[in-house]
Design an enzyme around this catalytic site. Structure first.
Site, PDB file in Angstrom:
ATOM      1  N   GLY A  63     -52.701  89.781   4.215  1.00  0.00           N
ATOM      2  CA  GLY A  63     -53.094  88.475   3.696  1.00  0.00           C
ATOM      3  C   GLY A  63     -52.192  87.935   2.615  1.00  0.00           C
ATOM      4  O   GLY A  63     -52.553  86.991   1.912  1.00  0.00           O
ATOM      5  N   LYS A  87     -61.972  88.743  10.637  1.00  0.00           N
ATOM      6  CA  LYS A  87     -62.630  88.915   9.331  1.00  0.00           C
ATOM      7  C   LYS A  87     -63.839  87.964   9.282  1.00  0.00           C
ATOM      8  O   LYS A  87     -64.439  87.715  10.323  1.00  0.00           O
ATOM      9  CB  LYS A  87     -61.632  88.692   8.188  1.00  0.00           C
ATOM     10  CG  LYS A  87     -60.350  89.516   8.413  1.00  0.00           C
ATOM     11  CD  LYS A  87     -59.430  89.553   7.234  1.00  0.00           C
ATOM     12  CE  LYS A  87     -58.218  90.414   7.596  1.00  0.00           C
ATOM     13  NZ  LYS A  87     -57.291  90.597   6.478  1.00  0.00           N
ATOM     14  N   GLU A 124     -60.190  96.207   3.295  1.00  0.00           N
ATOM     15  CA  GLU A 124     -61.170  95.345   2.640  1.00  0.00           C
ATOM     16  C   GLU A 124     -62.516  96.054   2.522  1.00  0.00           C
ATOM     17  O   GLU A 124     -63.246  95.891   1.548  1.00  0.00           O
ATOM     18  CB  GLU A 124     -61.292  94.014   3.409  1.00  0.00           C
ATOM     19  CG  GLU A 124     -60.064  93.140   3.152  1.00  0.00           C
ATOM     20  CD  GLU A 124     -59.713  92.186   4.272  1.00  0.00           C
ATOM     21  OE1 GLU A 124     -60.554  91.933   5.158  1.00  0.00           O
ATOM     22  OE2 GLU A 124     -58.561  91.684   4.266  1.00  0.00           O
ATOM     23  N   HIS A 133     -61.043  99.520   7.388  1.00  0.00           N
ATOM     24  CA  HIS A 133     -60.163  98.437   6.938  1.00  0.00           C
ATOM     25  C   HIS A 133     -60.095  98.466   5.410  1.00  0.00           C
ATOM     26  O   HIS A 133     -61.098  98.748   4.752  1.00  0.00           O
ATOM     27  CB  HIS A 133     -60.682  97.083   7.436  1.00  0.00           C
ATOM     28  CG  HIS A 133     -59.676  95.984   7.258  1.00  0.00           C
ATOM     29  ND1 HIS A 133     -59.460  95.379   6.038  1.00  0.00           N
ATOM     30  CD2 HIS A 133     -58.803  95.417   8.126  1.00  0.00           C
ATOM     31  CE1 HIS A 133     -58.492  94.485   6.174  1.00  0.00           C
ATOM     32  NE2 HIS A 133     -58.075  94.490   7.432  1.00  0.00           N
ATOM     33  N   GLU A 145     -51.744  99.411   8.008  1.00  0.00           N
ATOM     34  CA  GLU A 145     -51.865  98.143   7.280  1.00  0.00           C
ATOM     35  C   GLU A 145     -51.595  98.375   5.796  1.00  0.00           C
ATOM     36  O   GLU A 145     -52.522  98.697   5.040  1.00  0.00           O
ATOM     37  CB  GLU A 145     -53.278  97.568   7.454  1.00  0.00           C
ATOM     38  CG  GLU A 145     -53.619  97.197   8.882  1.00  0.00           C
ATOM     39  CD  GLU A 145     -54.593  96.021   8.956  1.00  0.00           C
ATOM     40  OE1 GLU A 145     -54.438  95.212   9.874  1.00  0.00           O
ATOM     41  OE2 GLU A 145     -55.489  95.899   8.091  1.00  0.00           O
ATOM     42  N   SER A 183     -49.749  90.366   7.605  1.00  0.00           N
ATOM     43  CA  SER A 183     -48.925  89.152   7.637  1.00  0.00           C
ATOM     44  C   SER A 183     -48.013  89.066   8.861  1.00  0.00           C
ATOM     45  O   SER A 183     -46.863  88.634   8.758  1.00  0.00           O
ATOM     46  CB  SER A 183     -48.108  89.032   6.339  1.00  0.00           C
ATOM     47  OG  SER A 183     -48.981  88.940   5.225  1.00  0.00           O
ATOM     48  N   ASN A 202     -58.269  90.453  14.252  1.00  0.00           N
ATOM     49  CA  ASN A 202     -59.379  90.704  13.340  1.00  0.00           C
ATOM     50  C   ASN A 202     -59.677  89.387  12.634  1.00  0.00           C
ATOM     51  O   ASN A 202     -58.950  88.975  11.743  1.00  0.00           O
ATOM     52  CB  ASN A 202     -58.962  91.792  12.335  1.00  0.00           C
ATOM     53  CG  ASN A 202     -60.001  91.993  11.247  1.00  0.00           C
ATOM     54  OD1 ASN A 202     -61.121  91.470  11.335  1.00  0.00           O
ATOM     55  ND2 ASN A 202     -59.644  92.755  10.218  1.00  0.00           N
TER      56      ASN A 202
HETATM   57  P1  13P Z   1     -53.243  89.227   7.895  1.00  0.00           P
HETATM   58  O1  13P Z   1     -52.606  89.205   9.260  1.00  0.00           O
HETATM   59  O2  13P Z   1     -53.986  87.993   7.568  1.00  0.00           O
HETATM   60  O3  13P Z   1     -52.269  89.668   6.837  1.00  0.00           O
HETATM   61  O4  13P Z   1     -54.364  90.383   7.960  1.00  0.00           O
HETATM   62  C1  13P Z   1     -54.043  91.613   8.474  1.00  0.00           C
HETATM   63  C2  13P Z   1     -55.293  92.400   8.614  1.00  0.00           C
HETATM   64  O5  13P Z   1     -55.908  92.793   7.652  1.00  0.00           O
HETATM   65  C3  13P Z   1     -55.780  92.678   9.973  1.00  0.00           C
HETATM   66  O6  13P Z   1     -56.808  93.620   9.962  1.00  0.00           O
END
Ligand code: 13P
Length: 256
Positions: free
Chosen positions: A179, A11, A103, A101, A173, A218, A9
């Site tokens: 992140g 983003k 976010e 997600h 997640e 992560s 992903n």
């Molecule tokens: P990170 O791997 O940067 O922690 O992000 C995970 C994520 O949100 C994947 O959708």
């Protein structure tokens, strides 16, 4: 057999050049018995990735590299400025779409109801939803992890019927791991993945057995082997490390 999956992903990161760089590595290094690899770039780059998939068909030699979007509209078409429909994503060559997600839930006001509608829209247009679920840090501290996850799953089942997860992927997640550089431990991930699988088995033993459940938060080449080795972890949804072609390729190899 559940084929492991590694989905990147991006983003709101990356570029057409990153897509090219990834394909260069895939073409020489991906084995055709490797994990299923899914690239989820920003929608403006889907067409570039589609062209790269097409151009590298032979070089990829049967390895499973596919494309997904990061979001879709719950509506089919109409006056929804800035939105992209499931049909458009399908036309563009997407097989998957990330839904719910954290976010999007947190920053764009996507309620569980909207998430359930988007899930339905994806399936209606022949896309496989990758449904993200996960608890916040405070929810985990309050020992509400299972409750939060059960709620997030149940609303999709209520709105879409018991077979909702027949063609879907789930990504666990935990918000505190996204992140932050602080991944869940393999034991923490396994515990929640087993809970998700059990919950879905109660609806349909077949779905429980066959659905792929990815871990996200992560994941890096240094912690992936232990996470992916857990019996109910079928691969990863990767944020940061999907933007580095060496790290991402290494994750694809570890997943197999
Ligand atoms: P990170 O791997 O940067 O922690 O992000 C995970 C994520 O949100 C994947 O959708």
């Amino acid at each position: 057999f559940r084929r492991p999956m590694v989905a990147g992903n991006w983003k709101m990161n990356g570029s057409a050049a990153l897509a090219q760089e990834l394909f260069k590595k895939f073409a020489s290094k991906l084995q055709n018995d490797s994990a299923e690899v899914v690239l989820c770039p920003p929608s403006i780059y889907l067409e570039s990735v589609r062209q790269l998939l097409e151009a590298n068909k032979e070089a990829l030699d049967g390895s499973l590299v596919r494309m997904g979007a990061q979001n879709l509209s719950q509506h089919d078409f109409g006056a929804y400025t800035g939105e992209v429909s499931g049909q458009m994503l399908k036309d563009c060559g997407c097989r998957y779409v990330i839904i719910g997600h954290s976010e999007r839930r947190r920053m764009y006001g996507e309620t569980s109801n909207i998430v359930a509608e988007k899930f339905a829209a994806a399936q209606k247009h022949g896309l496989t939803p990758i449904l993200c679920v996960g608890e916040s840090g405070p929810a985990r501290e309050a020992r509400r992890t299972f409750e939060v996850i059960a709620e997030e799953l149940d609303i999709v089942i209520q709105k879409n019927g018991t077979m909702a997860f027949d063609n879907a992927i789930i990504a666990y997640e935990p918000l505190w791991a996204v992140g932050t550089g602080k991944s869940a431990t393999p034991e923490q991930a396994q515990e929640v993945h087993a809970f998700i699988r059990k919950r879905l088995s109660e609806v349909s033993p077949f779905i429980g057995e066959n659905i792929r459940i990815l871990y996200g938060g992560s994941v890096t080449p240094s912690n992936a082997a232990d996470l992916f080795a857990q019996p109910d972890v079928d691969g990863g949804l990767i944020g940061g490390a999907s933007l580095n072609s060496t790290e991402f390729l290494s994750l694809c190899t570890i997943a197999m």
